[in-house]
Scaffold this motif. Structure first.
Motif, PDB file in Angstrom:
ATOM      1  N   LYS A   7       0.801  -1.228   0.000  1.00 44.81           N
ATOM      2  CA  LYS A   7       0.000   0.000   0.000  1.00 44.81           C
ATOM      3  C   LYS A   7       0.833   1.277   0.000  1.00 44.81           C
ATOM      4  O   LYS A   7       0.364   2.321  -0.453  1.00 44.81           O
ATOM      5  CB  LYS A   7      -0.937  -0.007   1.209  1.00 44.81           C
ATOM      6  N   SER A   8       2.048   1.204   0.528  1.00 44.73           N
ATOM      7  CA  SER A   8       2.794   2.446   0.704  1.00 44.73           C
ATOM      8  C   SER A   8       4.295   2.184   0.716  1.00 44.73           C
ATOM      9  O   SER A   8       4.747   1.046   0.862  1.00 44.73           O
ATOM     10  CB  SER A   8       2.404   3.114   2.028  1.00 44.73           C
ATOM     11  N   VAL A   9       5.058   3.262   0.605  1.00 40.38           N
ATOM     12  CA  VAL A   9       6.513   3.158   0.685  1.00 40.38           C
ATOM     13  C   VAL A   9       6.926   2.716   2.091  1.00 40.38           C
ATOM     14  O   VAL A   9       7.927   2.005   2.267  1.00 40.38           O
ATOM     15  CB  VAL A   9       7.175   4.502   0.302  1.00 40.38           C
ATOM     16  N   GLU A  10       6.137   3.105   3.093  1.00 41.56           N
ATOM     17  CA  GLU A  10       6.451   2.701   4.470  1.00 41.56           C
ATOM     18  C   GLU A  10       6.385   1.183   4.614  1.00 41.56           C
ATOM     19  O   GLU A  10       7.260   0.570   5.236  1.00 41.56           O
ATOM     20  CB  GLU A  10       5.480   3.362   5.456  1.00 41.56           C
ATOM     21  N   GLU A  11       5.371   0.576   4.025  1.00 45.03           N
ATOM     22  CA  GLU A  11       5.241  -0.870   4.085  1.00 45.03           C
ATOM     23  C   GLU A  11       6.313  -1.559   3.256  1.00 45.03           C
ATOM     24  O   GLU A  11       6.861  -2.594   3.652  1.00 45.03           O
ATOM     25  CB  GLU A  11       3.861  -1.297   3.595  1.00 45.03           C
ATOM     26  N   ALA A  12       6.633  -0.978   2.105  1.00 42.33           N
ATOM     27  CA  ALA A  12       7.625  -1.584   1.216  1.00 42.33           C
ATOM     28  C   ALA A  12       9.004  -1.658   1.856  1.00 42.33           C
ATOM     29  O   ALA A  12       9.745  -2.621   1.673  1.00 42.33           O
ATOM     30  CB  ALA A  12       7.700  -0.799  -0.094  1.00 42.33           C
ATOM     31  N   LEU A  13       9.354  -0.643   2.643  1.00 43.54           N
ATOM     32  CA  LEU A  13      10.697  -0.552   3.221  1.00 43.54           C
ATOM     33  C   LEU A  13      10.721  -0.883   4.715  1.00 43.54           C
ATOM     34  O   LEU A  13      11.693  -0.594   5.405  1.00 43.54           O
ATOM     35  CB  LEU A  13      11.269   0.855   3.014  1.00 43.54           C
ATOM     36  N   LYS A  14       9.671  -1.520   5.214  1.00 43.36           N
ATOM     37  CA  LYS A  14       9.512  -1.715   6.647  1.00 43.36           C
ATOM     38  C   LYS A  14      10.645  -2.503   7.297  1.00 43.36           C
ATOM     39  O   LYS A  14      10.980  -2.282   8.459  1.00 43.36           O
ATOM     40  CB  LYS A  14       8.181  -2.409   6.927  1.00 43.36           C
ATOM     41  N   ASP A  15      11.261  -3.447   6.557  1.00 42.82           N
ATOM     42  CA  ASP A  15      12.289  -4.286   7.172  1.00 42.82           C
ATOM     43  C   ASP A  15      13.713  -3.858   6.827  1.00 42.82           C
ATOM     44  O   ASP A  15      14.662  -4.600   7.088  1.00 42.82           O
ATOM     45  CB  ASP A  15      12.073  -5.758   6.789  1.00 42.82           C
ATOM     46  N   ILE A  16      13.874  -2.675   6.269  1.00 46.49           N
ATOM     47  CA  ILE A  16      15.220  -2.148   6.057  1.00 46.49           C
ATOM     48  C   ILE A  16      15.699  -1.531   7.360  1.00 46.49           C
ATOM     49  O   ILE A  16      15.074  -0.632   7.913  1.00 46.49           O
ATOM     50  CB  ILE A  16      15.253  -1.111   4.922  1.00 46.49           C
ATOM     51  N   THR A  17      16.808  -2.040   7.859  1.00 42.29           N
ATOM     52  CA  THR A  17      17.337  -1.614   9.152  1.00 42.29           C
ATOM     53  C   THR A  17      18.760  -1.087   8.997  1.00 42.29           C
ATOM     54  O   THR A  17      19.300  -1.009   7.887  1.00 42.29           O
ATOM     55  CB  THR A  17      17.352  -2.800  10.135  1.00 42.29           C
ATOM     56  N   ASP A  18      19.383  -0.733  10.098  1.00 43.83           N
ATOM     57  CA  ASP A  18      20.785  -0.318  10.082  1.00 43.83           C
ATOM     58  C   ASP A  18      21.670  -1.449   9.547  1.00 43.83           C
ATOM     59  O   ASP A  18      21.313  -2.620   9.626  1.00 43.83           O
ATOM     60  CB  ASP A  18      21.256   0.031  11.502  1.00 43.83           C
ATOM     61  N   ASP A  19      22.821  -1.072   9.022  1.00 42.54           N
ATOM     62  CA  ASP A  19      23.893  -2.012   8.674  1.00 42.54           C
ATOM     63  C   ASP A  19      23.616  -2.895   7.456  1.00 42.54           C
ATOM     64  O   ASP A  19      24.303  -3.905   7.276  1.00 42.54           O
ATOM     65  CB  ASP A  19      24.229  -2.927   9.872  1.00 42.54           C
ATOM     66  N   VAL A  20      22.635  -2.544   6.632  1.00 43.24           N
ATOM     67  CA  VAL A  20      22.350  -3.377   5.465  1.00 43.24           C
ATOM     68  C   VAL A  20      23.024  -2.803   4.216  1.00 43.24           C
ATOM     69  O   VAL A  20      23.463  -1.657   4.189  1.00 43.24           O
ATOM     70  CB  VAL A  20      20.828  -3.514   5.211  1.00 43.24           C
ATOM     71  N   THR A  21      23.100  -3.636   3.172  1.00 47.94           N
ATOM     72  CA  THR A  21      23.639  -3.220   1.875  1.00 47.94           C
ATOM     73  C   THR A  21      22.485  -3.073   0.900  1.00 47.94           C
ATOM     74  O   THR A  21      21.672  -3.986   0.742  1.00 47.94           O
ATOM     75  CB  THR A  21      24.646  -4.249   1.344  1.00 47.94           C
ATOM     76  N   ILE A  22      22.413  -1.904   0.256  1.00 51.20           N
ATOM     77  CA  ILE A  22      21.286  -1.598  -0.624  1.00 51.20           C
ATOM     78  C   ILE A  22      21.791  -1.168  -1.993  1.00 51.20           C
ATOM     79  O   ILE A  22      22.643  -0.282  -2.105  1.00 51.20           O
ATOM     80  CB  ILE A  22      20.416  -0.458  -0.053  1.00 51.20           C
ATOM     81  N   MET A  23      21.269  -1.788  -3.046  1.00 54.12           N
ATOM     82  CA  MET A  23      21.458  -1.300  -4.411  1.00 54.12           C
ATOM     83  C   MET A  23      20.367  -0.279  -4.695  1.00 54.12           C
ATOM     84  O   MET A  23      19.206  -0.494  -4.342  1.00 54.12           O
ATOM     85  CB  MET A  23      21.327  -2.439  -5.421  1.00 54.12           C
ATOM     86  N   LEU A  24      20.738   0.821  -5.344  1.00 55.26           N
ATOM     87  CA  LEU A  24      19.741   1.823  -5.704  1.00 55.26           C
ATOM     88  C   LEU A  24      19.906   2.191  -7.169  1.00 55.26           C
ATOM     89  O   LEU A  24      20.980   2.610  -7.598  1.00 55.26           O
ATOM     90  CB  LEU A  24      19.869   3.063  -4.828  1.00 55.26           C
ATOM     91  N   GLY A  25      18.847   2.008  -7.948  1.00 58.16           N
ATOM     92  CA  GLY A  25      18.899   2.298  -9.367  1.00 58.16           C
ATOM     93  C   GLY A  25      19.014   3.790  -9.647  1.00 58.16           C
ATOM     94  O   GLY A  25      18.825   4.632  -8.771  1.00 58.16           O
ATOM     95  N   GLY A  26      19.298   4.100 -10.908  1.00 62.99           N
ATOM     96  CA  GLY A  26      19.416   5.490 -11.313  1.00 62.99           C
ATOM     97  C   GLY A  26      20.781   5.789 -11.890  1.00 62.99           C
ATOM     98  O   GLY A  26      21.756   5.066 -11.664  1.00 62.99           O
ATOM     99  N   PHE A  27      20.833   6.852 -12.661  1.00 69.43           N
ATOM    100  CA  PHE A  27      22.088   7.334 -13.252  1.00 69.43           C
ATOM    101  C   PHE A  27      22.048   8.845 -13.127  1.00 69.43           C
ATOM    102  O   PHE A  27      21.236   9.507 -13.761  1.00 69.43           O
ATOM    103  CB  PHE A  27      22.177   6.908 -14.716  1.00 69.43           C
ATOM    104  N   GLY A  28      22.923   9.389 -12.266  1.00 72.97           N
ATOM    105  CA  GLY A  28      22.765  10.789 -11.924  1.00 72.97           C
ATOM    106  C   GLY A  28      21.475  10.919 -11.125  1.00 72.97           C
ATOM    107  O   GLY A  28      21.275  10.245 -10.123  1.00 72.97           O
ATOM    108  N   LEU A  29      20.565  11.754 -11.606  1.00 71.13           N
ATOM    109  CA  LEU A  29      19.251  11.869 -10.976  1.00 71.13           C
ATOM    110  C   LEU A  29      18.166  11.255 -11.851  1.00 71.13           C
ATOM    111  O   LEU A  29      16.979  11.377 -11.555  1.00 71.13           O
ATOM    112  CB  LEU A  29      18.920  13.350 -10.712  1.00 71.13           C
ATOM    113  N   CYS A  30      18.580  10.575 -12.921  1.00 73.54           N
ATOM    114  CA  CYS A  30      17.628   9.980 -13.853  1.00 73.54           C
ATOM    115  C   CYS A  30      17.225   8.587 -13.399  1.00 73.54           C
ATOM    116  O   CYS A  30      18.063   7.694 -13.281  1.00 73.54           O
ATOM    117  CB  CYS A  30      18.249   9.909 -15.250  1.00 73.54           C
ATOM    118  N   GLY A  31      15.939   8.402 -13.121  1.00 71.50           N
ATOM    119  CA  GLY A  31      15.451   7.082 -12.748  1.00 71.50           C
ATOM    120  C   GLY A  31      15.749   6.676 -11.324  1.00 71.50           C
ATOM    121  O   GLY A  31      15.758   5.486 -11.010  1.00 71.50           O
ATOM    122  N   ILE A  32      15.987   7.638 -10.435  1.00 69.18           N
ATOM    123  CA  ILE A  32      16.263   7.273  -9.047  1.00 69.18           C
ATOM    124  C   ILE A  32      14.942   7.025  -8.302  1.00 69.18           C
ATOM    125  O   ILE A  32      13.923   7.633  -8.609  1.00 69.18           O
ATOM    126  CB  ILE A  32      17.083   8.354  -8.307  1.00 69.18           C
TER     127      ILE A  32
END
Length: 233
Positions: A7-32
């Motif tokens: 339903k929301s970004v809060e629910e989507a990211l609920k289990d992201i905590t400290d000390d994790v490794t995250i890939m984030l898409g985008g190039f510059g500010l395009c598609g972030i």
């Protein structure tokens, strides 16, 4: 019917905590993934390792996380647009692993495909090759690069359906496509979310099997890093 919609970004990211490794898409500010980055700032998670082509600009994109000192390590190929990034790197506050752009993309794609490592000539004979296995192929030296191991991949697409199928628009496809499915959990935010079956199967760039959760974002700013204009006489 498979339904990966949350339903929301809060629910989507609920289990992201400290000390994790995250890939984030985008190039510059395009598609972030603008909504997801804003939520990470709001959550206040720290000691993150972020894998991304670059770190946004000082007041947008991953630059917002840098301002709050939430990133411990950046794995990137380009860092030239962010003064705070430079300051933290030179002061030793931020650990930085610079990677050739093609190698960064392939390390994501290899993880997506379940390939543990590959050989590339990029970086041989430089600091990039230090401590890595080297082999000769067809008379040319190559170094072995291992696929990334990330906890989460957060990507941004133009359209998606509730089964997780994604369509990217233009150059916003960039690193988003190779990061989808390249981590334990892939979260997709999309500008338009439709019921499963409404997307043309021939237009889908990433199948839903690579996506764990999907949500519709809102209020995309889509900034331009450097706007250049001229007067027409």
């Amino acid at each position: 019917m498979i339904n990966k919609k949350v339903k929301s970004v809060e629910e989507a990211l609920k289990d992201i905590t400290d000390d994790v490794t995250i890939m984030l898409g985008g190039f510059g500010l395009c598609g972030i993934p603008e909504n997801s980055i804003a939520q990470l700032v709001k959550k206040g998670v720290t000691n993150l390792t972020c894998i991304s082509n670059n770190a946004g600009v000082d007041n947008f994109g991953l630059g917002l996380l840098l301002q709050k000192k939430q990133i411990r390590k950046m794995i990137s190929s380009y860092v030239g647009e962010n003064a705070e990034f430079e300051r933290q790197m030179l002061s030793g506050e931020l650990e930085v692993e610079l990677t050739p752009q093609g190698t960064l993309a392939e390390k994501c794609r290899a993880a997506q495909a379940g390939i543990p490592a590959f050989y590339t000539p990029a970086g041989y004979g430089t600091e990039v090759a230090e401590g890595k296995e080297a082999r000769e192929f067809n008379g040319k030296m190559h170094i072995m690069e291992e696929a990334y191991k990330a906890d989460f991949a957060i990507v941004k697409a133009w359209k998606g359906d509730e089964a997780g199928n994604l369509i990217f628009k233009g150059t916003a496809k960039n690193f988003n496509a190779c990061m989808a499915g390249a981590a334990k959990i892939t979260i997709a935010e999309v500008e338009e979310l439709v019921p499963a079956g409404e997307l043309d199967p021939n237009q889908i760039h990433i199948p839903g099997i690579f996506v764990k959760r999907i949500f519709q974002g809102e209020k995309y700013e889509k900034r331009i890093e450097q706007r250049t204009v001229r007067t027409i006489l």
